[in-house]
Enzyme design. Structure first.
Site, short mmCIF file in Angstrom:
data_model
loop_
_atom_site.label_atom_id
_atom_site.label_comp_id
_atom_site.label_asym_id
_atom_site.label_seq_id
_atom_site.Cartn_x
_atom_site.Cartn_y
_atom_site.Cartn_z
N TYR A 112 -15.24 -11.78 0.23
CA TYR A 112 -15.95 -10.54 -0.10
C TYR A 112 -17.21 -10.82 -0.91
O TYR A 112 -18.24 -10.16 -0.76
CB TYR A 112 -15.03 -9.58 -0.88
CG TYR A 112 -13.98 -8.95 -0.01
CD1 TYR A 112 -14.29 -7.85 0.79
CD2 TYR A 112 -12.69 -9.46 0.03
CE1 TYR A 112 -13.32 -7.27 1.60
CE2 TYR A 112 -11.72 -8.90 0.84
CZ TYR A 112 -12.04 -7.80 1.63
OH TYR A 112 -11.09 -7.24 2.44
N ARG A 143 0.81 -1.22 0.00
CA ARG A 143 0.00 0.00 0.00
C ARG A 143 0.85 1.27 0.00
O ARG A 143 0.48 2.27 0.63
CB ARG A 143 -0.92 0.07 1.23
CG ARG A 143 -2.04 -0.93 1.23
CD ARG A 143 -3.25 -0.41 0.49
NE ARG A 143 -4.27 -1.43 0.43
CZ ARG A 143 -5.30 -1.50 1.26
NH1 ARG A 143 -5.48 -0.59 2.17
NH2 ARG A 143 -6.17 -2.47 1.13
N ARG A 163 -3.32 6.70 1.35
CA ARG A 163 -3.81 7.90 2.06
C ARG A 163 -2.82 8.58 2.99
O ARG A 163 -3.03 9.70 3.39
CB ARG A 163 -5.07 7.54 2.86
CG ARG A 163 -6.29 7.42 2.00
CD ARG A 163 -7.39 6.70 2.76
NE ARG A 163 -6.96 5.33 3.03
CZ ARG A 163 -7.73 4.41 3.60
NH1 ARG A 163 -8.94 4.72 3.98
NH2 ARG A 163 -7.28 3.20 3.80
#
Ligand code: CP3
Length: 354
Positions: A154, A27, A31
């Site tokens: 998921y 990642r 963010r």
């Protein structure tokens, strides 16, 4: 495509000599970087970033531009592009994890599931090619996919952050139905990774983020066996070379001996295992990638350096280690702490490669 200037990551995956331990961060585009948050605002949303090759390229390169010590880049995308292409309707609600409009629980719906037309994922393959061109040989580009089991959680649950009870219930009550989902996911992942390789991915990684939730036997039956099929199904790249593969089961270190037999070039480790012991258990069968607890990046540069040095010392002399976090970097990481980690890896690793 431009010649590769830094091949330390690919060499480490092949357990060849490198002058230091190569490093990247799961990642790494995300963010915690203000430039990522800015791009996301311009694009509109996370999925708009993923689905537009121009934006996907821009954010893939952000960590490389900020941190010259990174030895690999990873395609900016998400594992959930596959169930999305299978018609389940992926969406993200602000401040929450991923969700699906439809779940897969009814027999008729499960039996109707099929491998999607890869043309629906052309935006991913276009992003791979555009990123390769823009990186211009600085470091290799990793392509990736979710594992069949992790994708199935998921698809059955319809969201993340659950205890997987619907999926586990299916595993025990109707294994035939779960196997149908897993087999369809496996064939889909093989086509998806091979298309990424054809588009220019120089290594591929399978994220089995939730394999660690399974019992021993269930892990082998519902997760590992399918990842083995995927590794066996990977095709050569445009230059006729086999690209290296990395298999990462979070919470999977109990099963390292079994993982070492599936033909992957490298195994990802989370932070729960001592990497030196993992190395002994895996022997010469695979390289290792990991395994700093991402929470350590919330601390201080001194504490980070100490932990990095301790992981490198535990792995010890020799090649075949790609330094990484044990899971994705958190959004609360101060960007300068990521730099401290990268500097510590370079500083402390050279002594083990002499
Ligand atoms: O490593 C990279 O920089 C490449 C990009 C990447 C993303 N997701 C971007 C992303 C990769 C490799 C993934 C894989 C992924 N996605 C996994 C497997 C790895 C893991 O973390 O276990 C999983 C389980 C997902 C599904 C997913 N996507 C979740 C659970 C979430 C929400 C969690 C969170 O951190 O908010 C996402 C969203 C997501 N994927 C973000 C990013 C940068 C955050 C989206 C945003 O900008 O708001």
């Amino acid at each position: 495509m431009a010649a590769l200037q830094n091949d330390t990551f690919l060499r480490a995956l092949n357990r060849e000599a490198t002058p230091y331990t190569p490093v990247w961060m799961m990642r790494q585009a995300g963010r915690y970087l203000p430039e990522y948050r800015e791009s996301r605002k311009t694009a509109g949303s996370f999925l708009d970033l993923c689905k537009n090759p121009h934006f996907a390229t821009e954010v893939t390169l952000q960590p490389l531009d900020r941190y010259p010590l990174l030895d690999a880049s990873i395609l900016f995308s998400d594992i959930l592009t596959l169930p999305d292409a299978m018609g389940l309707g992926l969406y993200f609600e602000e401040g929450e994890g991923p969700k699906f409009e439809r779940t897969l629980r009814e027999e008729a719906e499960i039996k109707a599931l099929h491998v999607p037309d890869m043309a629906k994922l052309q935006y991913v393959f276009d992003a791979v090619t555009q990123i390769r061109k823009t990186i211009n040989g600085r470091v290799p580009l990793i392509g990736f996919s979710g594992s069949p089991w992790t994708l199935a959680t998921y698809m059955v649950e319809g969201k993340g952050g659950t205890d997987f009870l619907n999926t586990k219930k299916m595993a025990y009550a109707r294994p035939d139905l779960l196997h149908h989902i897993l087999e369809t996911n496996t064939q889909t992942v093989i086509q998806y990774l091979n298309a990424q390789i054809a588009a220019g991915a120089q290594a591929v990684m399978i994220f089995d983020s939730w394999g660690g939730a399974l019992s021993h036997n269930a892990y082998i039956e519902f997760s590992l066996n399918y990842m083995q099929k995927i590794v066996a199904g990977l095709t050569k790249n445009a230059e006729g070379k086999q690209v290296p593969s990395i298999v990462f089961t979070k919470g999977g270190a109990l099963w390292l001996e079994a993982q070492a037999n599936i033909g992957a070039d490298a195994l990802g480790l989370d932070w729960t295992v001592d990497i030196g012991q993992a190395r002994k258990r895996v022997g010469n069968q695979a390289a290792l990638q990991g395994n700093l607890d991402p929470a350590i990046l919330l601390s201080t540069p001194e504490a980070i350096e100490k932990e990095v040095a301790s992981i490198l010392a535990s792995y010890g002399h020799g090649h075949g280690h790609v330094f990484n976090l044990g899971h994705g970097i958190t959004q609360w990481t101060p960007p300068e702490n990521a730099a401290a980690m990268l500097e510590a890896v370079r500083k402390h690793s050279q002594q083990y490669h002499q």
